[in-house]
Design a protein around this motif. Structure first.
Motif, mmCIF file in Angstrom:
data_model
loop_
_atom_site.group_PDB
_atom_site.id
_atom_site.type_symbol
_atom_site.label_atom_id
_atom_site.label_comp_id
_atom_site.label_asym_id
_atom_site.label_seq_id
_atom_site.Cartn_x
_atom_site.Cartn_y
_atom_site.Cartn_z
ATOM 1 N N GLU A 25 53.375 32.285 -25.911
ATOM 2 C CA GLU A 25 53.569 31.447 -24.729
ATOM 3 C C GLU A 25 52.815 32.001 -23.528
ATOM 4 O O GLU A 25 52.228 31.241 -22.756
ATOM 5 C CB GLU A 25 55.071 31.350 -24.421
ATOM 6 N N ASN B 12 61.212 26.910 -28.719
ATOM 7 C CA ASN B 12 60.552 25.629 -28.978
ATOM 8 C C ASN B 12 61.568 24.634 -29.541
ATOM 9 O O ASN B 12 61.625 24.368 -30.741
ATOM 10 C CB ASN B 12 59.392 25.827 -29.957
ATOM 11 N N GLU C 81 61.699 21.492 -29.276
ATOM 12 C CA GLU C 81 61.134 20.237 -29.789
ATOM 13 C C GLU C 81 60.817 20.331 -31.280
ATOM 14 O O GLU C 81 60.665 19.309 -31.949
ATOM 15 C CB GLU C 81 59.876 19.870 -28.998
ATOM 16 N N ARG C 82 60.716 21.552 -31.780
ATOM 17 C CA ARG C 82 60.447 21.735 -33.210
ATOM 18 C C ARG C 82 61.636 21.278 -34.055
ATOM 19 O O ARG C 82 61.489 20.929 -35.226
ATOM 20 C CB ARG C 82 60.154 23.224 -33.450
ATOM 21 N N PRO D 284 60.353 26.106 -23.259
ATOM 22 C CA PRO D 284 59.123 26.790 -22.844
ATOM 23 C C PRO D 284 58.725 26.525 -21.401
ATOM 24 O O PRO D 284 58.177 27.414 -20.737
ATOM 25 C CB PRO D 284 58.070 26.235 -23.818
#
Length: 382
Positions: free
Chosen positions: A26, A192, A194-195, A358
């Protein structure tokens, strides 16, 4: 003036895919920096985001079997990290859980350390490691204890090379103070979320995903579910894999290592995610909540900062804690969870996980680096 940045991490290998590596990834998204590590086997890995990247390494890169981990060369780690020549950079950003913070810098260079933990095997987990390894017994044990003693001395000494510490949790900030007597800014690592797929309807099984090493207390979880008779799925690999498979009764499925897609599927479908370790942060707990999956966790360490106990927060609870690392405590916690199960709102879990995304990490980390550099230069001008 365009600043030159260097990022220093411990090791970069295909098996090193934990929270510390996610932090490095990141940071590299937002800061143009050169990357250094004790060893690097990712720049030659076509599946890695670091493929074909130029990465500075140490003499450990050429040691036999280094690819499988440099921990076996523990006595050489401090010496190796001190050999990295970083004089050409204005700002050093270390990502440290072992020795990365020990790089040598000049008075004109700003060094900011994102500390995932003071080296655990040399501090609070010393006796766990000694008790679970043949290196902790006999003459070897005496030598190992002396080595750890010297490592602790070096660890404290090298902390003085850091201008500013960032901790990945309040729990880690407390450990940094205890070991180094240094204050730190808490910036949670990026998860993360959204994963992971949000799934409201859950299936009839519990889940734990972990490295299978002694301090993770996976055997405790297996024993508790042996007693409960409830379905449990265990995903992960490590030295305890064989032992856990022998220990597990028919209601416990020890799957071993699995691809990310399988982990995500089970994480989304689980009735609850179970965790027995005291973690510095505990990224898996946040990932589970991102799926809308409630968490049953040992109530210590980073878990108390990422999970909301439904008994304390009836309207926004995302899990519950058990307060002793014992089979009895976990058995009682599972029974309590099942009594409260209908009160959990999966949307609350997803919302809680979003606090560790993030974007939040990016804003806080970049703002801290910028502020630290201004303070550093203002002191330098005095």
């Amino acid at each position: 003036m365009v600043l030159k940045y260097a990022i220093v991490h411990e090791w970069l290998t295909p098996k090193a895919t934990g929270g510390s590596e996610l932090v490095v990834r990141e940071i590299l998204r937002h800061i143009d920096a050169e990357l250094y590590a004790l060893i690097d086997f990712e720049s030659t890995n076509p599946e890695s985001y670091l493929y074909q990247r130029s990465i500075g390494t140490t003499f450990l890169q050429h040691f036999p079997f280094a690819r499988k981990g440099v921990q076996k060369y523990l006595p050489f780690l401090p010496l190796a990290i001190e050999q990295l020549d970083l004089r050409g950079y204005d700002v050093i950003l270390s990502s440290s859980h072992t020795v990365a913070k020990g790089v040598i810098t000049t008075p004109q260079q700003l060094h900011i350390c994102y500390c995932h933990a003071p080296m655990r095997f040399a501090w609070d987990l010393t006796f766990d490691y000694l008790g679970s390894s043949t290196m902790g017994r006999g003459i070897q044990g005496i030598l190992t204890r002396y080595l750890l003693h010297r490592l602790r001395q070096w660890d404290v000494l090298s902390a003085n090379r850091v201008d500013y510490f960032i901790a990945n949790s309040k729990h880690t900030a407390t450990r940094i103070w205890r070991c180094y007597r240094r204050r730190s800014e808490v910036i949670y690592p990026p998860v993360n979320i959204e994963r992971f797929t949000f799934q409201e309807k859950k299936e009839d099984f519990y889940l734990t995903v972990s490295r299978l090493v002694s301090y993770k207390k996976v055997s405790l979880i297996v024993k508790a579910f042996n007693e409960l008779g409830r379905p449990l799925v265990v995903i992960g690999t490590g030295p305890e894999l064989k032992k856990l498979r022998e220990l597990a009764r028919p209601n416990v499925q020890v799957m071993g290592p699995q691809p990310d897609a399988v982990v995500e599927q089970y994480m989304a479908g689980a009735k609850a995610f179970v965790y027995g370790a005291c973690e510095d942060f505990g990224i898996a707990l946040v990932e589970a909540q991102a799926c809308g999956t409630p968490v049953i966790a040992y109530g210590a360490g980073g878990a108390t900062e990422t999970v909301r106990d439904i008994r304390e927060y009836p309207d926004t609870g995302t899990g519950l804690f058990f307060w002793a690392q014992s089979e009895l405590a976990l058995v009682e916690a599972v029974k309590t969870f099942e009594a409260e199960e209908g009160n959990f709102n999966p949307e609350m879990a997803r919302s809680q996980a979003a606090k560790f995304g993030p974007t939040i990490f990016e804003k806080r980390y970049l703002a801290f680096v910028s502020s630290a550099y201004r303070r550093f230069k203002s002191r330098e001008a005095l």
